[in-house]
Design a protein around this motif. Structure first.
Motif, short mmCIF file in Angstrom:
data_model
loop_
_atom_site.label_atom_id
_atom_site.label_comp_id
_atom_site.label_asym_id
_atom_site.label_seq_id
_atom_site.Cartn_x
_atom_site.Cartn_y
_atom_site.Cartn_z
N GLY A 69 -5.61 2.08 -23.59
CA GLY A 69 -6.23 1.68 -24.84
C GLY A 69 -7.66 2.11 -25.00
N PRO A 70 -8.54 1.83 -24.02
CA PRO A 70 -9.94 2.26 -24.17
C PRO A 70 -10.09 3.78 -24.28
N ALA A 71 -9.32 4.53 -23.52
CA ALA A 71 -9.41 5.99 -23.59
C ALA A 71 -8.95 6.49 -24.96
N LEU A 72 -7.87 5.91 -25.47
CA LEU A 72 -7.39 6.32 -26.79
C LEU A 72 -8.38 5.95 -27.88
N SER A 73 -9.04 4.82 -27.74
CA SER A 73 -10.06 4.44 -28.72
C SER A 73 -11.21 5.43 -28.70
N GLY A 74 -11.62 5.85 -27.52
CA GLY A 74 -12.69 6.83 -27.41
C GLY A 74 -12.32 8.16 -28.05
N VAL A 75 -11.11 8.63 -27.80
CA VAL A 75 -10.65 9.88 -28.40
C VAL A 75 -10.62 9.76 -29.92
N PHE A 76 -10.13 8.63 -30.43
CA PHE A 76 -10.06 8.42 -31.87
C PHE A 76 -11.45 8.40 -32.49
N GLU A 77 -12.39 7.71 -31.85
CA GLU A 77 -13.75 7.63 -32.38
C GLU A 77 -14.42 9.00 -32.37
N GLN A 78 -14.19 9.80 -31.34
CA GLN A 78 -14.75 11.16 -31.29
C GLN A 78 -14.16 12.02 -32.41
N ALA A 79 -12.85 11.90 -32.65
CA ALA A 79 -12.21 12.69 -33.69
C ALA A 79 -12.76 12.30 -35.06
N ILE A 80 -12.93 11.01 -35.31
CA ILE A 80 -13.48 10.55 -36.59
C ILE A 80 -14.92 11.03 -36.75
N ALA A 81 -15.69 10.98 -35.67
CA ALA A 81 -17.08 11.44 -35.74
C ALA A 81 -17.16 12.92 -36.07
N ARG A 82 -16.27 13.70 -35.50
CA ARG A 82 -16.27 15.15 -35.80
C ARG A 82 -15.87 15.41 -37.25
N VAL A 83 -14.91 14.66 -37.76
CA VAL A 83 -14.45 14.88 -39.13
C VAL A 83 -15.54 14.46 -40.12
N THR A 84 -16.21 13.35 -39.86
CA THR A 84 -17.22 12.87 -40.80
C THR A 84 -18.51 13.66 -40.70
N SER A 85 -18.70 14.45 -39.66
CA SER A 85 -19.95 15.21 -39.53
C SER A 85 -19.94 16.49 -40.36
N PHE A 86 -18.79 16.87 -40.90
CA PHE A 86 -18.73 18.09 -41.72
C PHE A 86 -19.42 17.90 -43.02
#
Length: 62
Positions: free
Chosen positions: A45-62
């Motif tokens: 769970g914690p690892a998947l949450s981290g991956v999800f947060e990184q993906a959202i951060a990359r998408v919103t940084s565009f």
């Protein structure tokens, strides 16, 4: 009644009695599966949450 229909009725009757199922076995399989999901979710769970947060951060940084 024809011979074919009697044979079919006997065949269906045998299948019905043979396919009753094993309810305690299915309950055990279901409980074990739920237990495995809980254990895997707890570990990953914690690892998947981290991956999800990184993906959202990359998408919103565009």
């Amino acid at each position: 009644m024809s011979t074919i229909s009697r044979r079919f009725q006997r065949f269906v009757g045998r299948m019905h009695t043979e396919e009753r199922g094993d309810v305690p076995g299915w309950v055990l399989v279901t409980l074990m599966t739920a237990g495995l999901v809980i254990v895997i979710w707890t570990v990953a769970g914690p690892a998947l949450s981290g991956v999800f947060e990184q993906a959202i951060a990359r998408v919103t940084s565009f």
